[in-house]
Design a protein around this motif. Structure first.
Motif, PDB file in Angstrom:
ATOM      1  N   GLY A 108       0.799  -1.216   0.000  1.00 32.52           N
ATOM      2  CA  GLY A 108       0.000   0.000   0.000  1.00 32.52           C
ATOM      3  C   GLY A 108       0.832   1.267   0.000  1.00 32.52           C
ATOM      4  N   SER A 109       2.097   1.156   0.442  1.00 34.12           N
ATOM      5  CA  SER A 109       2.978   2.322   0.481  1.00 34.12           C
ATOM      6  C   SER A 109       3.974   2.347  -0.671  1.00 34.12           C
ATOM      7  CB  SER A 109       3.760   2.341   1.808  1.00 34.12           C
ATOM      8  OG  SER A 109       2.899   2.353   2.919  1.00 34.12           O
ATOM      9  N   ALA A 110       3.900   1.348  -1.563  1.00 32.09           N
ATOM     10  CA  ALA A 110       4.944   1.182  -2.583  1.00 32.09           C
ATOM     11  C   ALA A 110       5.011   2.354  -3.557  1.00 32.09           C
ATOM     12  CB  ALA A 110       4.724  -0.123  -3.344  1.00 32.09           C
ATOM     13  N   GLU A 111       3.891   2.745  -4.123  1.00 33.12           N
ATOM     14  CA  GLU A 111       3.882   3.819  -5.121  1.00 33.12           C
ATOM     15  C   GLU A 111       4.396   5.122  -4.519  1.00 33.12           C
ATOM     16  OE1 GLU A 111       0.602   6.123  -7.936  1.00 33.12           O
ATOM     17  OE2 GLU A 111       0.192   4.068  -7.254  1.00 33.12           O
ATOM     18  N   ARG A 112       3.943   5.419  -3.297  1.00 27.47           N
ATOM     19  CA  ARG A 112       4.385   6.639  -2.619  1.00 27.47           C
ATOM     20  C   ARG A 112       5.882   6.575  -2.309  1.00 27.47           C
ATOM     21  NH1 ARG A 112       3.972   8.101   3.000  1.00 27.47           N
ATOM     22  NH2 ARG A 112       2.938   6.103   3.407  1.00 27.47           N
ATOM     23  N   THR A 113       6.365   5.387  -1.969  1.00 28.13           N
ATOM     24  CA  THR A 113       7.782   5.232  -1.646  1.00 28.13           C
ATOM     25  C   THR A 113       8.661   5.468  -2.869  1.00 28.13           C
ATOM     26  OG1 THR A 113       7.228   3.610   0.068  1.00 28.13           O
ATOM     27  CG2 THR A 113       9.503   3.648  -0.695  1.00 28.13           C
ATOM     28  N   VAL A 114       8.275   4.869  -3.996  1.00 30.49           N
ATOM     29  CA  VAL A 114       9.057   5.036  -5.230  1.00 30.49           C
ATOM     30  C   VAL A 114       9.100   6.508  -5.628  1.00 30.49           C
ATOM     31  CG1 VAL A 114       9.124   4.512  -7.692  1.00 30.49           C
ATOM     32  CG2 VAL A 114       8.640   2.689  -6.042  1.00 30.49           C
ATOM     33  N   ALA A 115       7.948   7.163  -5.574  1.00 26.01           N
ATOM     34  CA  ALA A 115       7.895   8.579  -5.942  1.00 26.01           C
ATOM     35  C   ALA A 115       8.760   9.421  -5.016  1.00 26.01           C
ATOM     36  CB  ALA A 115       6.450   9.070  -5.906  1.00 26.01           C
ATOM     37  N   ALA A 116       8.731   9.090  -3.715  1.00 23.82           N
ATOM     38  CA  ALA A 116       9.501   9.858  -2.744  1.00 23.82           C
ATOM     39  C   ALA A 116      10.998   9.660  -2.944  1.00 23.82           C
ATOM     40  CB  ALA A 116       9.102   9.450  -1.327  1.00 23.82           C
ATOM     41  N   LEU A 117      11.399   8.449  -3.300  1.00 26.81           N
ATOM     42  CA  LEU A 117      12.825   8.154  -3.468  1.00 26.81           C
ATOM     43  C   LEU A 117      13.406   8.770  -4.736  1.00 26.81           C
ATOM     44  CD1 LEU A 117      13.010   4.415  -2.345  1.00 26.81           C
ATOM     45  CD2 LEU A 117      14.033   6.372  -1.184  1.00 26.81           C
ATOM     46  N   ARG A 118      12.615   8.812  -5.793  1.00 29.06           N
ATOM     47  CA  ARG A 118      13.161   9.271  -7.072  1.00 29.06           C
ATOM     48  C   ARG A 118      13.540  10.740  -7.045  1.00 29.06           C
ATOM     49  NH1 ARG A 118       9.206   5.569 -10.843  1.00 29.06           N
ATOM     50  NH2 ARG A 118      10.681   3.840 -11.068  1.00 29.06           N
ATOM     51  N   THR A 119      12.884  11.530  -6.214  1.00 30.86           N
ATOM     52  CA  THR A 119      13.187  12.964  -6.175  1.00 30.86           C
ATOM     53  C   THR A 119      14.577  13.255  -5.614  1.00 30.86           C
ATOM     54  OG1 THR A 119      10.844  13.515  -5.991  1.00 30.86           O
ATOM     55  CG2 THR A 119      12.419  15.200  -5.302  1.00 30.86           C
ATOM     56  N   PRO A 120      14.916  12.784  -4.391  1.00 27.85           N
ATOM     57  CA  PRO A 120      16.261  13.115  -3.876  1.00 27.85           C
ATOM     58  C   PRO A 120      17.389  12.387  -4.586  1.00 27.85           C
ATOM     59  CG  PRO A 120      15.147  11.613  -2.374  1.00 27.85           C
ATOM     60  CD  PRO A 120      14.134  12.027  -3.407  1.00 27.85           C
ATOM     61  N   LEU A 121      17.065  11.258  -5.278  1.00 28.25           N
ATOM     62  CA  LEU A 121      18.112  10.477  -5.926  1.00 28.25           C
ATOM     63  C   LEU A 121      18.326  10.868  -7.386  1.00 28.25           C
ATOM     64  CD1 LEU A 121      17.297   6.936  -4.463  1.00 28.25           C
ATOM     65  CD2 LEU A 121      18.901   8.640  -3.607  1.00 28.25           C
ATOM     66  N   ALA A 122      17.509  11.798  -7.865  1.00 31.86           N
ATOM     67  CA  ALA A 122      17.630  12.212  -9.261  1.00 31.86           C
ATOM     68  C   ALA A 122      19.027  12.775  -9.528  1.00 31.86           C
ATOM     69  CB  ALA A 122      16.576  13.276  -9.587  1.00 31.86           C
TER      70      ALA A 122
END
Length: 494
Positions: A393-407
């Motif tokens: 249930g938290s997967a989509e939000r987690t991926v989106a959150a991670l991609r921003t600082p790791l860009a």
């Protein structure tokens, strides 16, 4: 009545060494949603309180919402946010009728204080929901206020049932009882001042001969805003109260016999666990055993207050006793096998992670900021990837959150869904050779692939990520491999 099953060894399933004990002087009793689900259930729960008070034991009662009400409140809150106020009002009307009916069946007169309390609370709820509808915004703070009404509404019903047994009572919200929390709405934690506040507010009621009835699952911030302690948080409320009052024991009444060696729906031969340590319970609760809130035992540890999980259907059965001591039978390395379904594994990989410690720091800072709970963490020996197991249930939000600082760091974020985490738990694993081999051998025998492995340094738990479709089969096979199956019952002799 319960009829004990007779096993080949002549013992009964209900025989435990912790069955006999001296009646406590002060108990905190928690009743879950099923035990508050109807007038009949509430009446039975009240009778369990009376069993102890008639023996001279003082009792503080902590109650959950009626079965299904919390989910109903979440639905109507979401409906209000999307503009469907008609659906929200229909749900409120159904809820109001259910609570009024229960009150009537428990003996409340139309002009009674209980009925007035329920009417006023539903009106307050309706206003809160209408505010969400007008703004088309459901904040975490608003959601906590709305969802807290489940427990707020069940507390007067328990008070009524106890009064019918000639027990003087007084009901309070969690905040009124003194539970002071941080402002982390939806998953609040008690602040240090909570315990003195609870003691100050409840000891006076007990001294006056009253039985306090506390609405569980909730507290309040220093500014008086309602907070909730996370799903299953009524257990947490009960242990906070128990620790504050230095109770002799905290009893959580359930519709099950206590902690089982596995989920009986997956493993029919699962059996009751007589005694667990605080550490073992936290591992079991965290890894899918839904008997207790994962943090429920933490308030009790400092004072060594026992927790007992008991069956309301068989109140004479000792259930599961939870203490500071890890009691392990000879040759018993593992006490339970549990599984969490609906898991996703997110893997962050790429050359940009090699030799750059701050990347891992950024990953965990992001997860903390988004309040995402990790089930497992694994890093490859080459340090080129980090894998994180989380609830799907938290997967989509987690991926989106991670991609921003790791860009911009030449990193890739991948997700694998439809998984499960299987865990074995037991203090007997500490220092015991061959436990991992037995676990992996049981899974290999059924051609079940292991995708990820984790073991804490405490040696209380070994966890593996597997395909979700294999979860039940894996649980049964591992349960059998560690000798946890109950003996096959035979017919009792006439």
């Amino acid at each position: 009545m319960f009829s004990p099953t007779r096993y080949h060894n002549g013992m009964t399933a209900r025989t435990h060494p912790n069955a006999a004990h001296t009646p406590p002087h002060l108990l905190v009793m928690k009743f879950g949603g099923t035990l508050m689900g109807s007038a009949e259930a509430i009446r039975h729960s009240a009778s369990l309180v009376a069993r102890s008070t008639t023996q001279g034991t003082r009792v503080v009662v902590v109650v959950s919402a009626m079965t299904g009400v919390t989910n109903q409140l979440l639905r109507l809150a979401d409906a209000a946010e999307t503009g469907d106020i008609a659906l929200a009002n229909d749900e409120i009307a159904l809820m109001r009728n259910r609570h009024f009916t229960a009150a009537q069946e428990l003996g409340a007169a139309p002009d009674s204080e209980t009925v007035r309390d329920i009417r006023e609370m539903h009106e307050t709820l309706r206003q809160a929901v209408y505010g969400v509808y007008l703004l088309r915004e459901l904040t975490a703070r608003s959601r906590d206020l709305i969802v807290s009404f489940g427990e707020r509404l069940s507390a007067p019903l328990m008070t009524l049932a106890l009064s019918q047994l000639s027990m003087p009572t007084h009901h309070l919200t969690g905040g009124q009882a003194g539970i002071l929390t941080d402002a982390h709405f939806g998953n609040a934690k008690p602040l240090p001042g909570t315990y003195q506040r609870v003691r100050d507010r409840l000891e006076g009621l007990l001294a006056a001969g009253l039985t306090p009835v506390v609405a569980g699952f909730m507290g309040e911030t220093e500014k008086g805003a309602t907070t909730t302690l996370g799903r299953g948080g009524t257990d947490f409320s009960a242990t906070i109260v128990g620790a504050a009052l230095h109770a002799d024991e905290v009893w959580t009444w359930k519709d099950v016999d206590g902690f089982m060696s596995a989920d009986p729906r997956a493993v029919p031969l699962a059996q009751n666990i007589a005694q667990l340590s605080y550490g073992e319970v936290m591992e079991l609760a965290y890894f899918g055993a839904k008997v207790l809130h994962p943090l429920a035992v933490t308030p009790l540890q400092e004072h060594g207050i026992p927790l007992r999980v008991k069956s309301a259907a068989d109140p004479d059965f000792a259930g599961t006793l939870v203490t500071s001591e890890a009691v392990t039978l000879e040759g018993q390395s593992v006490k339970a096998v549990t599984a969490i379904k609906g898991v996703s594994v997110i893997t962050v990989s790429g050359a940009g992670i090699l030799g750059v410690p701050e990347v891992v720091a950024e990953i965990f800072q992001t997860l903390a900021r988004e309040n995402i709970t990790l089930l497992m963490v694994s890093q490859s020996s080459s340090m080129s990837n980090v894998s994180l197991a989380i609830q799907s249930g938290s997967a989509e939000r987690t991926v989106a959150a991670l991609r921003t600082p790791l860009a911009g760091r030449e990193l890739q974020v991948d997700i694998q869904e439809g998984l499960a985490v299987l865990a074995i738990v037991g203090a007997g694993m500490r220092g015991t050779k061959g436990v991992s081999a037995k676990l992996f051998g049981a899974l290999a025998a059924q051609d079940i692939n292991i995708l990820m492995i984790s073991q804490g340094s405490s040696e209380l738990n070994i966890s593996v990520a597997i395909e979700g479709k294999d979860a039940d089969l894996a649980t049964r096979e591992v349960h059998t491999a560690f000798g946890l199956n109950a003996p096959e019952p035979v017919a009792a002799e006439e």
